[in-house]
Design an enzyme around this catalytic site. Structure first.
Site, short mmCIF file in Angstrom:
data_model
loop_
_atom_site.label_atom_id
_atom_site.label_comp_id
_atom_site.label_asym_id
_atom_site.label_seq_id
_atom_site.Cartn_x
_atom_site.Cartn_y
_atom_site.Cartn_z
N ASP A 62 -32.16 18.39 -30.52
CA ASP A 62 -31.13 17.49 -31.06
C ASP A 62 -31.21 16.09 -30.44
OD1 ASP A 62 -30.41 20.14 -31.67
OD2 ASP A 62 -28.27 19.68 -31.66
N HIS A 64 -28.88 13.45 -32.13
CA HIS A 64 -27.48 13.07 -32.39
C HIS A 64 -27.18 11.59 -32.18
CE1 HIS A 64 -25.64 16.72 -33.71
NE2 HIS A 64 -26.04 17.41 -32.65
N ASP A 90 -30.81 17.66 -36.42
CA ASP A 90 -29.63 17.02 -35.82
C ASP A 90 -29.95 15.63 -35.28
OD1 ASP A 90 -28.17 19.19 -36.61
OD2 ASP A 90 -27.30 19.61 -34.65
N ASN A 122 -28.32 21.49 -38.88
CA ASN A 122 -27.07 21.72 -39.60
C ASN A 122 -26.28 20.43 -39.85
OD1 ASN A 122 -26.60 21.97 -36.66
ND2 ASN A 122 -24.48 22.33 -37.22
N HIS A 123 -26.60 19.35 -39.11
CA HIS A 123 -25.91 18.07 -39.34
C HIS A 123 -26.57 17.25 -40.44
CE1 HIS A 123 -22.69 17.88 -36.23
NE2 HIS A 123 -23.40 18.92 -35.79
N HIS A 171 -34.07 25.03 -36.53
CA HIS A 171 -33.00 24.37 -35.80
C HIS A 171 -32.08 25.37 -35.11
CE1 HIS A 171 -30.05 21.46 -34.56
NE2 HIS A 171 -29.11 22.21 -35.10
N HIS A 246 -30.01 23.16 -31.32
CA HIS A 246 -28.66 23.54 -31.78
C HIS A 246 -27.61 23.77 -30.69
CE1 HIS A 246 -25.91 24.78 -34.89
NE2 HIS A 246 -25.99 26.09 -34.68
#
Length: 327
Positions: A62, A64, A90, A122-123, A171, A246
């Site tokens: 990730d 982010h 992500d 998932n984002h 992920h 994740h």
């Protein structure tokens, strides 16, 4: 596409802020960003939904929206095309520079399509990034229409990768519905992320040491799975390792099930709320894996918005007591 978009110019402007004060924005034109989305979407659809890759390569978890940490990862691992990369999803939400982050990643995908790979997290899903920051960033800096263009692009991302027939990457994790790799190959794109089923699980599930078999996930989505599930999956498909992201892990990487699964998280000092390191996994030609660690930077230099106080729960590190739903 090259008439409309000068990819080298875009990459060079995105990299200009190296060494600048962290947090400095790069404002590309809206039409340039739209072109990045459209061209990369075309490439994603031209490549398989289940990628088959070859080592050597570097795998990252990730990000982010922590753009300056992404630049640090590239400084450490080598800017493309010096190294081959696989990112596990992500890219957006939570951090304050999701736009720079995703634009640089898409630009590298376009420039080095056969050496630079991005999986869906998932984002990378409208119903999630509508809430956790990316929509607001697009709306504030550009338009809602641009956010929708990103959604169309994200709906075409690949969802899993196999490195040299031995390392399975996604992920989130495994699915009780997954019995053959062909099931992943049959997923049609573009697609939204459903609330349940194989695609949902690949992006949302988590390993859990207290789970025997399959268990309920505290996120309120998908499942948890135990060490035995990991062992059986590897044996059945003749893989050696599952590599996933994740979850925040303190050292940037964390093994599970006797080193049969590894979690990678590449956003150090996550959102300025955690003291976690970030990590990148290097896989050499012989499939030997080593880890490069990004220590959390000086907190005074890295100021990320405190989403905890604006109703956006943070993803807790594994083993933390505060358990949040759907993250």
């Amino acid at each position: 596409m090259s008439d409309i978009m000068n990819i080298d110019s875009i990459i060079s402007r995105l990299l200009e802020v190296r060494g600048a004060r962290p947090g400095k924005n790069v404002q590309l034109s809206e039409s340039e960003i739209r072109s990045l989305c459209l061209k990369s979407r075309e490439i994603f659809l031209s490549q398989p939904i289940l990628l088959e890759l070859e080592a050597p390569l570097k795998i990252c978890g990730d990000i982010h929206g922590q753009y300056y940490d992404l630049l640090r990862l590239f400084e450490y691992g080598g800017f493309p095309p010096e190294s081959n990369y696989l990112f596990l999803g992500d890219y957006v939400d939570r951090g304050k520079q999701s736009l720079e982050t995703i634009c640089l990643l898409l630009a590298y995908k376009i420039k080095y399509a056969e050496n630079f790979f991005l999986l869906r997290g998932n984002h990378e899903c409208a119903s999630i990034n509508r809430i956790y920051g990316f929509y607001d960033e697009c709306k504030r800096r550009y338009t809602i229409k641009l956010w929708k263009t990103f959604t169309d692009c994200f709906n075409c991302l690949p969802v899993a990768a196999i490195v040299d027939e031995k390392i399975f990457c996604c992920h989130g994790g495994l699915s009780p519905d997954l019995s053959s790799m062909e099931q992943i190959r049959r997923i049609m794109r573009p697609t939204d992320v459903p609330d349940q089923g194989l695609l949902c699980d690949l992006l949302w599930s988590d390993p859990d040491k207290d789970t025997m078999g399959w268990g309920e996930n505290d996120r309120g989505v998908s499942f948890t799975f135990g060490a035995e599930v990991v062992g059986k999956f590897l044996q059945k498909h003749e893989f050696d390792l599952i590599c996933r992201a994740h979850q925040v892990v303190e050292d940037g990487y964390e093994f599970f099930a006797k080193r049969q699964l590894v979690t990678l998280f590449s956003a150090p000092n996550y959102c300025g709320e955690f003291d976690n390191a970030g990590a990148m996994m290097s896989v050499d030609d012989t499939l030997m894996c080593s880890f490069q660690i990004l220590k959390p930077a000086d907190k005074r230099r890295f100021v990320y918005p405190n989403f905890g106080s604006s109703g956006r729960p943070l993803t807790p590190p594994r083993g933390a007591n505060n358990k949040n739903k759907k993250k």
